[in-house]
Design a protein around this motif. Structure first.
Motif, PDB file in Angstrom:
ATOM      1  N   SER A 108      -7.484  -3.469  -0.438  1.00  0.00           N
ATOM      2  CA  SER A 108      -7.797  -2.807   0.830  1.00  0.00           C
ATOM      3  C   SER A 108      -6.569  -2.410   1.629  1.00  0.00           C
ATOM      4  O   SER A 108      -6.675  -1.699   2.624  1.00  0.00           O
ATOM      5  N   ASN A 109      -5.384  -2.883   1.221  1.00  0.00           N
ATOM      6  CA  ASN A 109      -4.155  -2.496   1.920  1.00  0.00           C
ATOM      7  C   ASN A 109      -3.794  -1.072   1.487  1.00  0.00           C
ATOM      8  O   ASN A 109      -3.005  -0.864   0.578  1.00  0.00           O
ATOM      9  N   THR A 110      -4.385  -0.083   2.152  1.00  0.00           N
ATOM     10  CA  THR A 110      -4.207   1.311   1.759  1.00  0.00           C
ATOM     11  C   THR A 110      -2.747   1.769   1.787  1.00  0.00           C
ATOM     12  O   THR A 110      -2.313   2.466   0.871  1.00  0.00           O
ATOM     13  N   LYS A 150     -10.239   2.105   4.223  1.00  0.00           N
ATOM     14  CA  LYS A 150     -10.187   0.826   3.536  1.00  0.00           C
ATOM     15  C   LYS A 150     -10.722   0.969   2.116  1.00  0.00           C
ATOM     16  O   LYS A 150     -11.915   1.189   1.901  1.00  0.00           O
ATOM     17  N   LYS A 152     -11.713  -0.526  -1.494  1.00  0.00           N
ATOM     18  CA  LYS A 152     -12.287  -1.794  -1.929  1.00  0.00           C
ATOM     19  C   LYS A 152     -12.586  -1.707  -3.416  1.00  0.00           C
ATOM     20  O   LYS A 152     -12.439  -0.636  -4.030  1.00  0.00           O
TER      21      LYS A 152
END
Length: 214
Positions: A108-110, A150, A152
């Protein structure tokens, strides 16, 4: 009074191929009817000494155009896939698409995904560009994708090489980038097919598919 109703047509079920290391399914053909799946694989990276499966990928192509390309450039089928065959695909502008499905639970750390992907592409550009790195061009693949998006597990990133050497990127179905660049188009295909340290089995399977076109 009776009403005339027509039974709804059942939507055609599309077969899938499952990437064996991640269990991610990929449809064997896309809705446009032209792009078909030719191999699947997985992108691994070492993070803090751990081997992480970042995403599963499928490589799609317009197989009719690839068939014409192979016959015109190669002629007759060699006994085994050759570097020349891969190079012909990389250098061409035959429509292709890389579909990536995120598999790492902490993906999720784009900003980290964007910077890591841009670094991968920049390194490949350097190989194809006489040793000259082009960070600005490499960042164009993801374009202005917001860091607020985000990602996922299961999020899809689709990178298309369109005719005329146009690279188009969609993230979860939304267009985020469209770049007119022959170098960037070649770079994207080379990243997956130009060397076997990314996923050797996927590259070899694509090579066997190319042989089947003759």
């Amino acid at each position: 009074m009776a009403t005339n109703t027509k039974p709804e047509m059942a939507k055609e079920e599309v077969a899938v191929e499952v990437e064996p290391n991640t269990g991610v399914p990929f449809p064997v053909k896309l809705d446009d009817g032209k792009l078909q799946l030719n191999c699947v694989g997985v992108r691994r990276k070492s993070i803090l000494g751990l081997g992480i499966k970042v995403y599963a990928f499928g490589i799609y192509a317009d197989n009719e155009k690839l068939k014409d390309l192979m016959k015109s450039k190669i002629g007759t089928a060699p006994p085994a896939p050759t570097k020349e065959m891969y190079d012909v695909v990389i250098e061409s502008d035959v429509p292709m698409m890389i579909r990536m499905s995120m598999t790492f639970s902490n993906i999720s750390n784009t900003p980290l995904v964007k910077s890591g992907f841009a670094d991968d592409i920049a390194g490949t550009i350097k190989k194809l560009n006489g040793g000259k790195r082009n960070d600005e061009l490499s960042k164009m693949v993801m374009g202005p994708l917001s860091d607020n998006v985000k990602l996922k597990v299961g999020s899809l990133i689709e990178i298309y090489r369109l005719s005329g050497y146009v690279l188009q990127t969609k993230v979860m179905g939304e267009l985020v980038s469209k770049v007119d660049s022959e170098l960037l188009c070649k770079t994207m295909i080379y990243f997956y097919l130009g060397h076997d340290d990314l996923d050797k089995e996927a590259r070899e399977k694509f090579g066997m598919f190319l042989l089947s076109l003759f």
